[in-house]
Scaffold this motif. Structure first.
Motif, short mmCIF file in Angstrom:
data_model
loop_
_atom_site.label_atom_id
_atom_site.label_comp_id
_atom_site.label_asym_id
_atom_site.label_seq_id
_atom_site.Cartn_x
_atom_site.Cartn_y
_atom_site.Cartn_z
N GLU A 213 0.83 -1.21 0.00
CA GLU A 213 0.00 0.00 0.00
C GLU A 213 0.87 1.25 0.00
OE1 GLU A 213 -3.00 0.09 3.02
OE2 GLU A 213 -4.36 -1.05 1.72
N ARG A 214 1.98 1.20 0.71
CA ARG A 214 2.89 2.35 0.71
C ARG A 214 3.45 2.58 -0.70
NH1 ARG A 214 6.61 5.34 3.95
NH2 ARG A 214 8.51 5.77 2.79
N GLU A 215 3.87 1.50 -1.36
CA GLU A 215 4.38 1.61 -2.72
C GLU A 215 3.29 2.15 -3.66
OE1 GLU A 215 5.84 -2.20 -3.80
OE2 GLU A 215 7.45 -2.20 -2.28
N ARG A 216 2.07 1.71 -3.43
CA ARG A 216 0.96 2.19 -4.26
C ARG A 216 0.76 3.68 -4.06
NH1 ARG A 216 -5.21 -0.08 -3.63
NH2 ARG A 216 -6.15 1.02 -5.40
N ALA A 217 0.84 4.14 -2.80
CA ALA A 217 0.68 5.57 -2.52
C ALA A 217 1.78 6.38 -3.20
CB ALA A 217 0.69 5.80 -1.00
N GLU A 218 3.02 5.90 -3.13
CA GLU A 218 4.13 6.62 -3.75
C GLU A 218 3.98 6.65 -5.27
OE1 GLU A 218 7.82 5.08 -2.37
OE2 GLU A 218 7.60 5.94 -0.37
N ALA A 239 -5.10 3.91 11.14
CA ALA A 239 -5.88 3.84 12.38
C ALA A 239 -7.27 3.37 11.98
CB ALA A 239 -5.95 5.21 13.05
N GLY A 240 -7.53 2.09 12.21
CA GLY A 240 -8.81 1.54 11.78
C GLY A 240 -8.94 1.60 10.27
N ARG A 241 -10.05 2.15 9.80
CA ARG A 241 -10.28 2.21 8.35
C ARG A 241 -9.58 3.40 7.70
NH1 ARG A 241 -14.18 4.17 11.28
NH2 ARG A 241 -15.11 6.19 10.81
N ALA A 242 -8.99 4.29 8.51
CA ALA A 242 -8.36 5.49 7.98
C ALA A 242 -6.88 5.25 7.67
CB ALA A 242 -8.50 6.65 8.97
N ARG A 243 -6.44 5.78 6.52
CA ARG A 243 -5.02 5.76 6.15
C ARG A 243 -4.51 7.21 6.19
NH1 ARG A 243 -7.64 2.62 1.91
NH2 ARG A 243 -6.81 0.51 1.69
N PHE A 244 -3.42 7.43 6.89
CA PHE A 244 -2.83 8.76 6.96
C PHE A 244 -1.55 8.77 6.14
CE2 PHE A 244 -5.55 8.44 10.64
CZ PHE A 244 -6.14 9.69 10.72
N ILE A 245 -1.47 9.70 5.20
CA ILE A 245 -0.31 9.82 4.31
C ILE A 245 0.16 11.27 4.34
CG2 ILE A 245 0.53 9.57 1.94
CD1 ILE A 245 -1.89 7.66 1.49
N GLU A 246 1.43 11.47 4.62
CA GLU A 246 1.97 12.83 4.59
C GLU A 246 3.34 12.82 3.93
OE1 GLU A 246 4.03 14.06 8.58
OE2 GLU A 246 2.03 13.25 9.09
N PHE A 247 3.67 13.92 3.27
CA PHE A 247 4.96 14.03 2.59
C PHE A 247 5.25 15.49 2.27
CE2 PHE A 247 1.68 13.45 -0.60
CZ PHE A 247 2.01 14.34 -1.61
N HIS A 248 6.49 15.75 1.85
CA HIS A 248 6.91 17.09 1.46
C HIS A 248 6.89 17.17 -0.07
CE1 HIS A 248 9.29 17.98 5.42
NE2 HIS A 248 8.12 17.38 5.63
N GLU A 274 -8.07 6.14 -5.06
CA GLU A 274 -7.50 4.80 -5.14
C GLU A 274 -7.25 4.16 -3.78
OE1 GLU A 274 -4.66 3.68 -8.02
OE2 GLU A 274 -4.85 5.54 -9.17
N LEU A 275 -7.19 4.96 -2.73
CA LEU A 275 -6.99 4.44 -1.38
C LEU A 275 -8.09 5.00 -0.48
CD1 LEU A 275 -3.11 4.91 -1.06
CD2 LEU A 275 -4.33 2.76 -1.38
N PRO A 276 -9.28 4.39 -0.53
CA PRO A 276 -10.41 4.89 0.27
C PRO A 276 -10.04 5.03 1.74
CG PRO A 276 -11.15 3.20 -1.24
CD PRO A 276 -9.64 3.20 -1.31
N GLY A 277 -10.47 6.13 2.33
CA GLY A 277 -10.15 6.38 3.73
C GLY A 277 -8.85 7.14 3.92
N ALA A 278 -8.19 7.54 2.81
CA ALA A 278 -6.91 8.25 2.93
C ALA A 278 -7.10 9.65 3.48
CB ALA A 278 -6.23 8.32 1.56
N ARG A 279 -6.23 10.03 4.42
CA ARG A 279 -6.18 11.40 4.94
C ARG A 279 -4.79 11.93 4.57
NH1 ARG A 279 -10.47 9.19 5.97
NH2 ARG A 279 -11.74 9.46 7.85
#
Length: 298
Positions: A213-218, A239-248, A274-279
């Motif tokens: 999933e991390r590779e997919r996000a990148e 956290a549960g159904r939520a995905r948290f993604i942060e970057f510069h 593409e990643l439901p629940g992404a924050r």
């Protein structure tokens, strides 16, 4: 993703199904006097209590963010899974006690055929419902539903083992097989309880997304950051159904705020699609903050 309403409805019906299965399993124990069937019924008590806790935790986890919980209540589901694991361990210890007593006071089973048939009916009901919860839990990314599904499925396997052991005991006349099967059941659910607790604790500690999933996000970021110079320092957690993604995100120094905002919106929309629940949180930086590479995590 399955809706919050669907998840809450399924968690409520898990209580109803669990209560019905519990009644059938205690009937099977009452008909036979089998310690192994008693151990199976004890696990169902845990199922019902855990289902009630799960229902409440899911209601809490779907509550909107508020002033005290600005990032939402997603981790409430992990707490219910931890509690379920603890209850499983308690049930296992009670079963061990009954099994030890039965080794010293073995007794013949009463109406074993009817009792095992009733227990098999309960196992079939558990199996069907476990598959329903597994499918919904994966769709909704719900740790609590997935925990319930895995627990119920382990219960199905346990019931099958108990019935097989009792059939062997009847065929051979070895009464010690009844408490021996109870010990096997207790050991199985003890292992399951430990696995459930350890997995849920990882969730409470902000574990990163799975590598795929991390590779997919990148990959999604790399496909949608056109106009910017590079991105780096990608961090993820769930956290549960939520995905948290942060970057510069590094942009040209002369780029307007409006233009950089458009790029951020494009990336955020792609990630959320593409990643439901992404924050998604993006920290925009000027070009002198650039690092080596334009699409690699720094």
């Amino acid at each position: 993703m399955a809706s919050g309403r669907t998840v809450r409805r399924l968690s409520f019906w898990t209580i109803v199904v669990g209560a019905a299965v519990l009644a059938l399993k205690f009937a099977a124990w009452w008909l036979t006097g089998s310690v192994a069937l008693f151990s199976d019924a004890m696990e169902s008590i845990v199922n019902v209590v855990a289902a009630g806790v799960t229902w409440y935790a899911i209601r809490v986890s779907h509550a909107p963010a508020d002033e005290e919980h600005p990032f939402g209540h997603h981790k409430a589901e992990y707490l219910s899974a931890v509690l379920e694991g603890v209850l499983i361990v308690v049930a296992a210890l009670l079963i061990f006690r009954e099994a030890v007593l039965a080794f010293y006071l073995p007794h013949a089973l009463e109406t074993p055929g009817v009792g095992m048939a009733v227990n098999a009916l309960a196992a079939v009901g558990n199996g069907i419902w476990a598959l329903v919860l597994m499918r919904a839990g994966r769709a909704a990314r719900s740790p609590a539903l997935m925990a319930d599904a895995r627990h119920l499925w382990s219960d199905v396997i346990t019931s099958a083992g108990v019935i097989a052991g009792l059939l062997l005991a009847l065929a051979t006349g070895w009464l010690w097989l009844d408490p021996a099967m109870a010990v096997v059941v207790a050991a199985s659910i003890l292992w399951h309880g430990w696995h459930l607790v350890s997995g849920s604790v990882q969730g409470l500690m902000d574990v990163a997304l799975e590598p795929d999933e991390r590779e997919r996000a990148e990959r999604i970021i790399a496909e949608n950051y056109e106009g910017a110079l590079e991105f780096h320092d990608v961090k993820t957690r769930e956290a549960g159904r939520a995905r948290f993604i942060e970057f510069h995100l590094v942009v040209p120094s002369d780029m307007t705020v409006e233009r950089s905002h458009e790029i951020c919106d494009r990336i955020e929309d792609a990630l959320e699609d593409e990643l439901p629940g992404a924050r998604v949180t993006i920290h925009v930086e000027p070009e002198h903050k650039a690092k080596n590479g334009h699409s690699e995590d720094g």
